[in-house]
Design a protein around this motif. Structure first.
Motif, PDB file in Angstrom:
ATOM      1  N   PRO C 131       0.831  -1.206   0.000  1.00  0.00           N
ATOM      2  CA  PRO C 131       0.000   0.000   0.000  1.00  0.00           C
ATOM      3  C   PRO C 131       0.869   1.260   0.000  1.00  0.00           C
ATOM      4  O   PRO C 131       1.815   1.360   0.770  1.00  0.00           O
ATOM      5  CB  PRO C 131      -0.799  -0.104   1.303  1.00  0.00           C
ATOM      6  CG  PRO C 131       0.008  -1.006   2.182  1.00  0.00           C
ATOM      7  CD  PRO C 131       0.838  -1.891   1.310  1.00  0.00           C
ATOM      8  N   HIS C 132       0.545   2.176  -0.902  1.00  0.00           N
ATOM      9  CA  HIS C 132       1.240   3.464  -0.972  1.00  0.00           C
ATOM     10  C   HIS C 132       0.224   4.594  -0.789  1.00  0.00           C
ATOM     11  O   HIS C 132      -0.898   4.488  -1.278  1.00  0.00           O
ATOM     12  CB  HIS C 132       1.884   3.660  -2.353  1.00  0.00           C
ATOM     13  CG  HIS C 132       3.081   2.813  -2.590  1.00  0.00           C
ATOM     14  ND1 HIS C 132       3.016   1.443  -2.777  1.00  0.00           N
ATOM     15  CD2 HIS C 132       4.407   3.131  -2.690  1.00  0.00           C
ATOM     16  CE1 HIS C 132       4.238   0.960  -2.980  1.00  0.00           C
ATOM     17  NE2 HIS C 132       5.097   1.957  -2.932  1.00  0.00           N
ATOM     18  N   CYS C 133       0.668   5.672  -0.126  1.00  0.00           N
ATOM     19  CA  CYS C 133      -0.165   6.880  -0.059  1.00  0.00           C
ATOM     20  C   CYS C 133       0.031   7.628  -1.377  1.00  0.00           C
ATOM     21  O   CYS C 133       1.136   8.115  -1.647  1.00  0.00           O
ATOM     22  CB  CYS C 133       0.264   7.770   1.101  1.00  0.00           C
ATOM     23  SG  CYS C 133      -0.012   6.988   2.700  1.00  0.00           S
ATOM     24  N   VAL C 134      -1.022   7.745  -2.155  1.00  0.00           N
ATOM     25  CA  VAL C 134      -0.916   8.364  -3.472  1.00  0.00           C
ATOM     26  C   VAL C 134      -1.911   9.513  -3.556  1.00  0.00           C
ATOM     27  O   VAL C 134      -3.083   9.367  -3.208  1.00  0.00           O
ATOM     28  CB  VAL C 134      -1.202   7.334  -4.593  1.00  0.00           C
ATOM     29  CG1 VAL C 134      -1.095   7.988  -5.963  1.00  0.00           C
ATOM     30  CG2 VAL C 134      -0.243   6.161  -4.481  1.00  0.00           C
ATOM     31  N   LYS C 135      -1.435  10.668  -3.992  1.00  0.00           N
ATOM     32  CA  LYS C 135      -2.313  11.818  -4.182  1.00  0.00           C
ATOM     33  C   LYS C 135      -3.392  11.450  -5.191  1.00  0.00           C
ATOM     34  O   LYS C 135      -3.087  10.858  -6.241  1.00  0.00           O
ATOM     35  CB  LYS C 135      -1.500  13.007  -4.721  1.00  0.00           C
ATOM     36  CG  LYS C 135      -0.686  13.702  -3.664  1.00  0.00           C
ATOM     37  CD  LYS C 135      -1.450  14.932  -3.150  1.00  0.00           C
ATOM     38  CE  LYS C 135      -0.731  15.570  -1.986  1.00  0.00           C
ATOM     39  NZ  LYS C 135      -1.647  16.490  -1.263  1.00  0.00           N
ATOM     40  N   GLN C 136      -4.591  11.826  -4.908  1.00  0.00           N
ATOM     41  CA  GLN C 136      -5.763  11.570  -5.751  1.00  0.00           C
ATOM     42  C   GLN C 136      -5.465  11.730  -7.243  1.00  0.00           C
ATOM     43  O   GLN C 136      -5.764  10.837  -8.045  1.00  0.00           O
ATOM     44  CB  GLN C 136      -6.827  12.579  -5.318  1.00  0.00           C
ATOM     45  CG  GLN C 136      -8.172  12.479  -5.979  1.00  0.00           C
ATOM     46  CD  GLN C 136      -9.142  13.486  -5.333  1.00  0.00           C
ATOM     47  OE1 GLN C 136      -8.711  14.477  -4.747  1.00  0.00           O
ATOM     48  NE2 GLN C 136     -10.422  13.210  -5.426  1.00  0.00           N
ATOM     49  N   GLY C 137      -4.855  12.825  -7.595  1.00  0.00           N
ATOM     50  CA  GLY C 137      -4.635  13.125  -9.008  1.00  0.00           C
ATOM     51  C   GLY C 137      -3.655  12.186  -9.674  1.00  0.00           C
ATOM     52  O   GLY C 137      -3.554  12.163 -10.899  1.00  0.00           O
ATOM     53  N   GLN C 138      -2.922  11.431  -8.866  1.00  0.00           N
ATOM     54  CA  GLN C 138      -1.883  10.584  -9.430  1.00  0.00           C
ATOM     55  C   GLN C 138      -2.233   9.106  -9.403  1.00  0.00           C
ATOM     56  O   GLN C 138      -1.411   8.249  -9.769  1.00  0.00           O
ATOM     57  CB  GLN C 138      -0.554  10.867  -8.709  1.00  0.00           C
ATOM     58  CG  GLN C 138      -0.018  12.243  -9.087  1.00  0.00           C
ATOM     59  CD  GLN C 138       0.882  12.817  -8.031  1.00  0.00           C
ATOM     60  OE1 GLN C 138       1.735  12.125  -7.485  1.00  0.00           O
ATOM     61  NE2 GLN C 138       0.697  14.094  -7.740  1.00  0.00           N
ATOM     62  N   VAL C 139      -3.444   8.820  -8.974  1.00  0.00           N
ATOM     63  CA  VAL C 139      -3.924   7.437  -9.032  1.00  0.00           C
ATOM     64  C   VAL C 139      -4.290   7.134 -10.489  1.00  0.00           C
ATOM     65  O   VAL C 139      -4.919   7.952 -11.155  1.00  0.00           O
ATOM     66  CB  VAL C 139      -5.152   7.250  -8.114  1.00  0.00           C
ATOM     67  CG1 VAL C 139      -5.719   5.846  -8.251  1.00  0.00           C
ATOM     68  CG2 VAL C 139      -4.772   7.555  -6.672  1.00  0.00           C
ATOM     69  N   ARG C 140      -3.867   5.968 -10.954  1.00  0.00           N
ATOM     70  CA  ARG C 140      -4.127   5.631 -12.361  1.00  0.00           C
ATOM     71  C   ARG C 140      -5.327   4.708 -12.500  1.00  0.00           C
ATOM     72  O   ARG C 140      -5.639   3.911 -11.590  1.00  0.00           O
ATOM     73  CB  ARG C 140      -2.877   5.005 -12.978  1.00  0.00           C
ATOM     74  CG  ARG C 140      -1.764   6.054 -13.180  1.00  0.00           C
ATOM     75  CD  ARG C 140      -0.565   5.480 -13.909  1.00  0.00           C
ATOM     76  NE  ARG C 140       0.062   4.406 -13.156  1.00  0.00           N
ATOM     77  CZ  ARG C 140       1.099   4.580 -12.300  1.00  0.00           C
ATOM     78  NH1 ARG C 140       1.604   5.779 -12.121  1.00  0.00           N
ATOM     79  NH2 ARG C 140       1.611   3.558 -11.650  1.00  0.00           N
ATOM     80  N   ASN C 141      -5.956   4.786 -13.625  1.00  0.00           N
ATOM     81  CA  ASN C 141      -7.144   3.993 -13.931  1.00  0.00           C
ATOM     82  C   ASN C 141      -6.923   2.515 -13.604  1.00  0.00           C
ATOM     83  O   ASN C 141      -5.926   1.925 -14.006  1.00  0.00           O
ATOM     84  CB  ASN C 141      -7.485   4.149 -15.430  1.00  0.00           C
ATOM     85  CG  ASN C 141      -8.824   3.493 -15.759  1.00  0.00           C
ATOM     86  OD1 ASN C 141      -9.629   3.215 -14.874  1.00  0.00           O
ATOM     87  ND2 ASN C 141      -9.046   3.253 -17.049  1.00  0.00           N
ATOM     88  N   GLY C 142      -7.836   1.944 -12.833  1.00  0.00           N
ATOM     89  CA  GLY C 142      -7.774   0.516 -12.560  1.00  0.00           C
ATOM     90  C   GLY C 142      -6.928   0.106 -11.375  1.00  0.00           C
ATOM     91  O   GLY C 142      -7.022  -1.033 -10.911  1.00  0.00           O
ATOM     92  N   GLU C 143      -6.116   1.011 -10.829  1.00  0.00           N
ATOM     93  CA  GLU C 143      -5.307   0.642  -9.664  1.00  0.00           C
ATOM     94  C   GLU C 143      -6.212   0.330  -8.475  1.00  0.00           C
ATOM     95  O   GLU C 143      -7.228   0.994  -8.264  1.00  0.00           O
ATOM     96  CB  GLU C 143      -4.354   1.794  -9.290  1.00  0.00           C
ATOM     97  CG  GLU C 143      -3.188   1.952 -10.247  1.00  0.00           C
ATOM     98  CD  GLU C 143      -2.087   2.865  -9.677  1.00  0.00           C
ATOM     99  OE1 GLU C 143      -0.935   2.428  -9.655  1.00  0.00           O
ATOM    100  OE2 GLU C 143      -2.413   3.991  -9.259  1.00  0.00           O
ATOM    101  N   PRO C 144      -5.828  -0.657  -7.643  1.00  0.00           N
ATOM    102  CA  PRO C 144      -6.675  -1.012  -6.494  1.00  0.00           C
ATOM    103  C   PRO C 144      -6.539   0.034  -5.389  1.00  0.00           C
ATOM    104  O   PRO C 144      -5.440   0.303  -4.908  1.00  0.00           O
ATOM    105  CB  PRO C 144      -6.112  -2.351  -6.019  1.00  0.00           C
ATOM    106  CG  PRO C 144      -4.958  -2.681  -6.909  1.00  0.00           C
ATOM    107  CD  PRO C 144      -4.651  -1.510  -7.782  1.00  0.00           C
ATOM    108  N   VAL C 145      -7.675   0.611  -5.008  1.00  0.00           N
ATOM    109  CA  VAL C 145      -7.736   1.679  -4.015  1.00  0.00           C
ATOM    110  C   VAL C 145      -8.424   1.153  -2.764  1.00  0.00           C
ATOM    111  O   VAL C 145      -9.522   0.575  -2.855  1.00  0.00           O
ATOM    112  CB  VAL C 145      -8.515   2.882  -4.578  1.00  0.00           C
ATOM    113  CG1 VAL C 145      -8.701   3.961  -3.521  1.00  0.00           C
ATOM    114  CG2 VAL C 145      -7.825   3.441  -5.816  1.00  0.00           C
TER     115      VAL C 145
END
Lengths: 401, 401, 401, 401
Positions: C131-145
């Protein structure tokens, strides 16, 4: 349409006076026409202006002329000032003239006489034949009080055009100002003030002690840069607490913050000093052996502690009656040529109210609000420095060493 | 001793120009002599001054003359402006002329041409034969860039002497000002701006939402008092969060403070709006049904959201590249006659940098520091109001209803 | 009535966690009963609490339990975290979990895994199984959130009980604090941070240069007390302008204030540096021979300049895209153990958003507002110092010499 | 190693007491061990803790135990409080106990007696057999003064866990707080205070008048929401000036700023009121027919005007001696359940010094600094609202209508 001609003399452009004259005429609903204007050809020569003021109604013209009188206008229609007796102790006739902080002249017996004790928001009272600026509350029943209208003139201060920090930084209030230069300029002005024999007044708040600026201020006192200290109970108490308790208990100084029960410390300091009989006595008896108050006593520098509703104690030296405290401040300000206002909103504004506009003032505070307030009072010879007072004092002391 | 004669025309006294001229000459080590001075006899007539400037060294005289040129001085020694090509994209010749926010004229082919897109801290670049104010970074390799010296003149704005709030409250920054009157004056100026067909720009910070001022601002938008909104990601996000979440979760609105996990809310709002495709689309799809952004979309009012390093999200509408954002702000400011700066230090100062000095500006903030900064930039047509922006907007909206 | 038992472990009293737990339950309309509470008997031992939470409605209980999860609650009903794919680039599933700045653990495959790049207001995204903390804008399509609910735990920072300035001055914001002691404590912490091999980050605003603090900051850089500088275009420009123009033109430095046409100076400095190809190149080519940026280049200290809508120029080194600038800040903050925030509201709050709560932070500003904002974000290891940044830097440098 | 066991009872977690106990022991160089801790199982039940405190030196242990006594610790070693006679008027024995603003109990003759007139920084003096909190300066020669050590206990206030604005917003000072909710909560608390029969105190500064908040405050007075007004000469003068001069001269109200000679106005108002014999008399004689002071006189609400060194006039009603003014404030504060502090640094801090910690306080100011100062004094039941006081009063009045 009624009209009247007024004339102005002085550094009219530098001092913004002509601009204010035009503003006031238009704001009050009048019109003006400049008959003649001779600008001072060089830096040293005064200007001269003759302006015709017009208004639709005589009352409007009167209101304009009264406003222009506060700006230094002289009218052709000369006459002595009129006086009426005070109706009671502290009760003025309704038409009383209210002073500004500009030098004021009153015409009596055909001659212009300078008002004494110039300060703002006062009545002009004849005492011993001479006009004095007297606080409303101190006017006595039956004393002759000058009335609005003819026979009163002011001479607005002229913004200095010389190469001084008060010339070019005046009324420039900003945290972005180059502080090194402003402080260097302040030091230069203090040296000049020394040379002319005028006095340097320090107004200090408790933040001087909190920020560690007391060390530098003490040195300034010892080195002869301070002629009088105007402050309150809190500054003196914090300074004395630091002097008395640092070695014995010292908790505050170790932990850096108030401790439970830590308020004992300042009460303890007050107690010790009051038991000795006051600050001077505490120094003489060896109860207090360091600090700004110690240095002031040793150097023979007078200080005035004005009380406030916030005070603990208070110290025996604190004047608890405000009328008496104001009188003591006024006495202490005589001969002042320069004033350093150090992180004290209450006392700085109090002193600002008591100073003639010509005294050069440096106001140091953490926010713009106190310098802005002082500058709104029309003090032209003032710099506002938004910085930590400890910083200011350390740098200033280094410049003057 | 070298010397040169310069002349000035305009409302020289009202605008402080003559005072600044004298200051600058003395500060730089020169001397001056006023040859001729004709003051405008009435409120409407301009003044004229002819001043001989002297200095010991030619370099000093040059430095003084350059400074005076920024104040509107014209010298007898006329000549066209000189140009040199930009050395590269964004690289100016070292002797480039740097613009002010005053109206500027460039002499080419013997004629004075007004610079376009007037704003401060720009190069003057010839494009299509006409001088344009161009941001340093946007000058292209080889473009002709105006150099310091002859052939460039500015016309400093003249302080309005009419009975407007910008006339008498200008550069009077204080929490003690009578706000009722300042707000009433602002409303009057907005009506005048409407009548002349100029545009009213609103610059807004997130405190507009925190203080509840969004309700009044929305009404101003609906009633046609706002022509463009310049802001950032945060204001829009807070406004949209309030619009989207108030009824479903609403925790924040109930408890009045951030909750653990409450940051979800603004991320959730951004997510919902971005999923819809942007703010306009979110309004059209019914995702957003209230708030300032909603009103702006419905009313067809343009808005520009400039990104910042602090942003979450960001919203799709936010321009994340600062060069692009500045260009969009510049476009949006065309035709502006009045600007309300509402509780946003970052965007207010950005807009202050892009506005010509002649645009009337009202800056509302909780502390003196932003108004003081703006006023130090020489904006004469500006009022600083130290108050809560929610208060300002509610009262302003009531005045305009 | 529905109910559930949650347990907490750690320095529950020191860290205010238990107080917040009680508050939250009552605020949300629930009730609690403490089943068991074992306080750590000494300074080093953790405490343990088991609390039954009750509510009238299951939804209320859910809302309370979610809030308590943010405070570190573990529930008996274990389970893996649930994930859903991002709906698009930068578009999260609506039930996404939003991170805090506390250390966070995610349960996957029955094991608790620490989240990487801990920072607040992020999504938790599985990348490479972790698990990584990722800024909303940098999450890519389909990545598990990661979604709200089971399988996510935080460990709130525990207020240090050791004899450090962060232990006893934490969240004590006041102009009245004893600055000498706070600065001395800061110096001590910097030494400790050095010893543990963690990095010291400096966030600087242009007031560092205005107040003359650049001299001391340069010395700190040369003496190895600074590992990275996070700032913007303005600080670097002012520093470079001072380095490049002080001897040649120097007008500003002589008069102490902006001159007409003085804005040329910073544009000139930007021009000179950009012509050289950037800051490093300008140092190497001898265009810049002093200042903080010079010292940073010579010492090999990395710096990141984030652009803003206010910028002139900008310098070639300035990152004008905010997404790119945030990424560069995040990279630069890796390994940070301590952070000095020096008179920059914009960059300090940006960095506050990117730092884990455990990083010790000293925030220096002229007013209480920035420290108050940072402290409201739940940073426990933070001191706010209301003073002039020039003062702070001079004193700090003296302590570390 | 020496050690002693102390016990605590109350809402130990909510009130931060246990955290402060641990802090203090460690800070002073001691160690602790929690022997027993029983947390109140539900919201209503108190907790109990028994803690062994250890130190290397008996003096250290004493210092710790004294600090813990201020936090409510009871030791097993019981005993009556010790007293020593005051050495002179206002001179305390050096070992005097200094009070906090927490409820205090003194053991005499084996029984615990509550101190009367609880306020901070006082001596505990036996008068009529009962302990009273007496300001240092008002202790008379020979009176028995309680000494530090055994026989004195305090009961720290417990942070309310009920759903009140003082429960969840307490000590949350920020301009970003949702003001609508804070003001609504304030209104609710005022209603509760009314119901319990406690008194509501208003402390007001002159900014109430400048911001136009006087209109709403007058309505609150008329509607019975104010039981006493504590202020100074300036607020009353501005209010009376507005009442007396608005129709006749009104210049200020038209132009929105101070005019030359405008200071006449407030002197004129003082003169008119003093001639009538005071504020009450001026109302009765029809000199004053509107304003807050008018409403207070008509409604029979007491007011106290404390003088200050800044004052003009002063009004006859102003108490110029600070000792007398403090006594009058203390009298006026009896029975206070709630206090609104409205934009007056001087009077708010003065009242903060005189109030027991249990009185619910709302402090409204334009900057964070006054609320931060008050919150640093340990007032738990306090909210700080950074907003314009005019805004606050208008909204509050609307909520209470």
């Amino acid at each position: 349409m009624v009209h009247e001609t007024v004339v102005f003399e002085g550094h009219l452009i530098d001092s913004d006076i002509l601009k204010k004259v035009f503003d006031r005429v238009v704001e009050e609903g009048g019109e003006f026409e400049v008959q003649e204007f001779r600008v001072g050809r060089t830096n040293d020569l005064p200007s001269f202006a003759s302006v015709v003021v017009k208004a639709a109604e005589p009352q409007t013209l009167d209101r304009i002329l009264e406003a222009l009188a506060y700006l230094g206008a002289s009218t052709a229609t000369l006459g002595d000032a009129r006086f009426a007796p005070a109706e009671g102790d502290g009760i003025l006739p309704d038409e009383f003239y209210s002073t500004t902080n500009f030098d004021t002249f009153v015409r009596t017996g055909g001659a212009w006489v300078a008002a004494r004790d110039q300060k703002m928001d006062c009545a002009l009272v004849l005492r011993g034949g001479a006009p004095h600026c007297v606080k409303q509350g101190q006017v006595r029943n039956g004393e002759p009080v000058a009335l609005r209208g003819a026979g009163i003139r002011v001479r607005p201060p002229e913004r200095s055009r010389e190469q001084s920090v008060f010339g070019f930084m005046s009324n420039d209030i900003s945290a972005e100002i180059n502080k090194t230069i402003a402080i260097r300029g302040t030091a230069r002005e203090m040296k000049k003030t020394r040379e002319t024999g005028e006095r340097i007044v320090v107004v200090a708040g408790p933040a001087v002690v909190h920020s560690g600026g007391d060390v530098a201020l003490g040195r300034l006192v010892r080195d002869g840069w301070v002629d009088v200290i105007l402050t309150g109970n809190a500054f003196a108490t914090h300074d004395l607490e630091k002097a008395i308790l640092k070695t014995s208990l010292g908790v505050c100084q170790m932990s850096g913050r108030g401790v439970e029960g830590g308020s004992r410390h300042h009460l303890y300091a007050i107690n010790a000093v009051n038991r000795a009989g006051g600050i001077r006595e505490a120094v003489e008896k060896g109860v207090v052996t360091s600090g700004v108050m110690f240095d002031a006593v040793r150097k023979g520098i007078p200080f005035v502690l004005a009380g406030s509703i916030r005070d603990d104690g208070p110290l025996k030296d604190t004047i608890t009656d405000m009328i008496a405290a104001q009188k003591a401040y006024v006495e202490a300000l005589r001969g002042a040529g320069m004033c350093l206002m150090l992180a004290s909103a209450l006392h700085s504004i109090a002193v600002g109210n008591l100073l003639p506009a010509r005294v050069r003032t440096v106001c140091v505070d953490m926010t713009e609000s106190v310098p802005v307030k002082l500058s709104n009072r029309g003090t032209l010879q003032a710099i506002g420095l938004v910085t930590d007072v400890g910083f200011f004092l350390e740098r200033l002391e280094a410049e003057l060493r």
